[in-house]
Design a protein around this motif. Structure first.
Motif, PDB file in Angstrom:
ATOM      1  N   LYS A 198      40.801  62.816  63.008  1.00 11.76           N
ATOM      2  CA  LYS A 198      39.607  62.534  64.435  1.00 11.76           C
ATOM      3  C   LYS A 198      38.678  61.749  64.434  1.00 11.76           C
ATOM      4  N   GLN A 199      37.877  61.272  65.736  1.00 12.29           N
ATOM      5  CA  GLN A 199      37.457  60.248  65.302  1.00 12.29           C
ATOM      6  C   GLN A 199      36.110  60.978  66.630  1.00 12.29           C
ATOM      7  N   GLU A 229      44.169  52.693  70.748  1.00  8.58           N
ATOM      8  CA  GLU A 229      45.082  52.427  69.472  1.00  8.58           C
ATOM      9  C   GLU A 229      43.817  52.181  68.233  1.00  8.58           C
ATOM     10  N   GLY A 281      45.941  57.474  70.894  1.00 10.37           N
ATOM     11  CA  GLY A 281      44.263  58.845  71.006  1.00 10.37           C
ATOM     12  C   GLY A 281      44.764  59.585  72.728  1.00 10.37           C
ATOM     13  N   GLN A 288      51.106  59.507  72.571  1.00 11.42           N
ATOM     14  CA  GLN A 288      50.241  60.578  72.422  1.00 11.42           C
ATOM     15  C   GLN A 288      50.379  61.060  73.741  1.00 11.42           C
ATOM     16  N   TRP A 323      47.627  63.857  61.683  1.00 15.74           N
ATOM     17  CA  TRP A 323      46.146  64.221  62.458  1.00 15.74           C
ATOM     18  C   TRP A 323      45.171  63.312  62.018  1.00 15.74           C
ATOM     19  N   LEU A 383      38.075  61.978  70.024  1.00 18.73           N
ATOM     20  CA  LEU A 383      39.832  61.494  69.534  1.00 18.73           C
ATOM     21  C   LEU A 383      40.292  61.916  68.701  1.00 18.73           C
ATOM     22  N   TYR A 384      41.346  62.235  69.548  1.00 19.44           N
ATOM     23  CA  TYR A 384      42.322  62.969  68.114  1.00 19.44           C
ATOM     24  C   TYR A 384      43.514  62.061  68.168  1.00 19.44           C
ATOM     25  N   LEU A 385      43.904  61.281  67.349  1.00 19.15           N
ATOM     26  CA  LEU A 385      44.472  60.399  66.820  1.00 19.15           C
ATOM     27  C   LEU A 385      45.373  60.788  66.116  1.00 19.15           C
ATOM     28  N   ARG A 419      42.281  62.120  74.782  1.00 19.65           N
ATOM     29  CA  ARG A 419      41.132  62.096  74.260  1.00 19.65           C
ATOM     30  C   ARG A 419      40.946  63.744  74.658  1.00 19.65           C
TER      31      ARG A 419
END
Lengths: 116, 115
Positions: free
Chosen positions: A36-37, B44, A110, A6, A34, A88-90, A112
């Motif tokens: 979202k955290q 991760e 991720g 990423q 996708w 944080l987008y994973l 950030r």
């Protein structure tokens, strides 16, 4: 490279900016996601793509726009975000299978995002 | 509705102690899958285990073991002889039979193993 990559790892943007997050997987998978955290909240699914087709939009606001040009790449275009979108987008990928609940997801590290 | 609860927000142990991370789930599905993921500081999520609802056998992998009990809707994770490298956030997750990657995550348990 291997796994799920990423970029960028960190991004700071103003509310009027347009930016994109990129995800690339080198695993030969055909499903991408996708998540979202946010702080103090469980991970939330945003979008699912199977064989480049979007199969799930989890009521995500239109200021988030995904794009999946092929099975190896996934983008998240960001426009007119709010400070509460900071998270944080994973990105993740998996093999799509018939009993898809068994899919094991491989996650990237991720991106950030901070929205000022 | 599906739900996963990890009641322990933070756990702190000293190296070599055993530690159990609790996970309780809710679902009306008869076929479902349970997962554990580890999130080290690098960010991760790392896959640890997947269990389907028809397989209640406990599993052991090195210092890790999992106890799945449908009667109590629990899927607990035990680390034996913990090490500093086990420090991370651990997530339990649930997926329905045909829910393709749509994982319902718990809040996560942050484990800190001190030397």
């Amino acid at each position: 490279e291997t796994g799920v990559t990423q970029t960028p790892r960190h991004l700071v943007m103003g509310m009027t900016n347009k930016k994109s997050l990129k995800c690339e997987q080198h695993l030969g998978h055909n499903a991408m996601y996708w998540y979202k955290q946010s702080a103090k909240k469980p991970l939330e699914l945003m979008f699912v793509y199977n064989f480049k087709e979007q199969t799930e939009n989890n009521s995500v606001p239109s200021r988030f726009s995904p794009e999946c040009p092929n099975s190896s790449h996934l983008f998240l275009h960001l426009h007119t975000l709010q400070p509460e979108d900071s998270a944080l987008y994973l990105c993740a990928s998996s093999q799509a299978r018939q009993s898809s609940g068994a899919n094991v997801l491989t996650f990237g590290a991720g991106s950030r995002l901070t929205v000022l | 509705a599906q739900k996963v609860t990890q009641a322990q927000t933070e756990i702190s142990v000293v190296e070599k102690e055993d530690v159990t991370l609790d996970c309780v789930y809710e679902t009306r599905d008869t076929t479902y899958y349970l997962f554990w993921y580890k999130q080290p500081p690098s960010g991760e999520l790392v896959f640890l285990i997947r269990r389907n609802s028809f397989d209640e056998q406990n599993e052991i992998s090195g210092r890790y073991s999992w106890n799945f009990q449908k009667s109590t809707s629990s899927f607990n994770f035990t680390i034996t002889a913990s090490q500093v490298v086990d420090s991370a956030v651990y997530f339990c997750a649930l997926s329905g039979y045909n829910q393709g990657g749509k994982l319902i995550f718990g809040q996560g348990t942050e484990l800190s193993v001190k030397p």
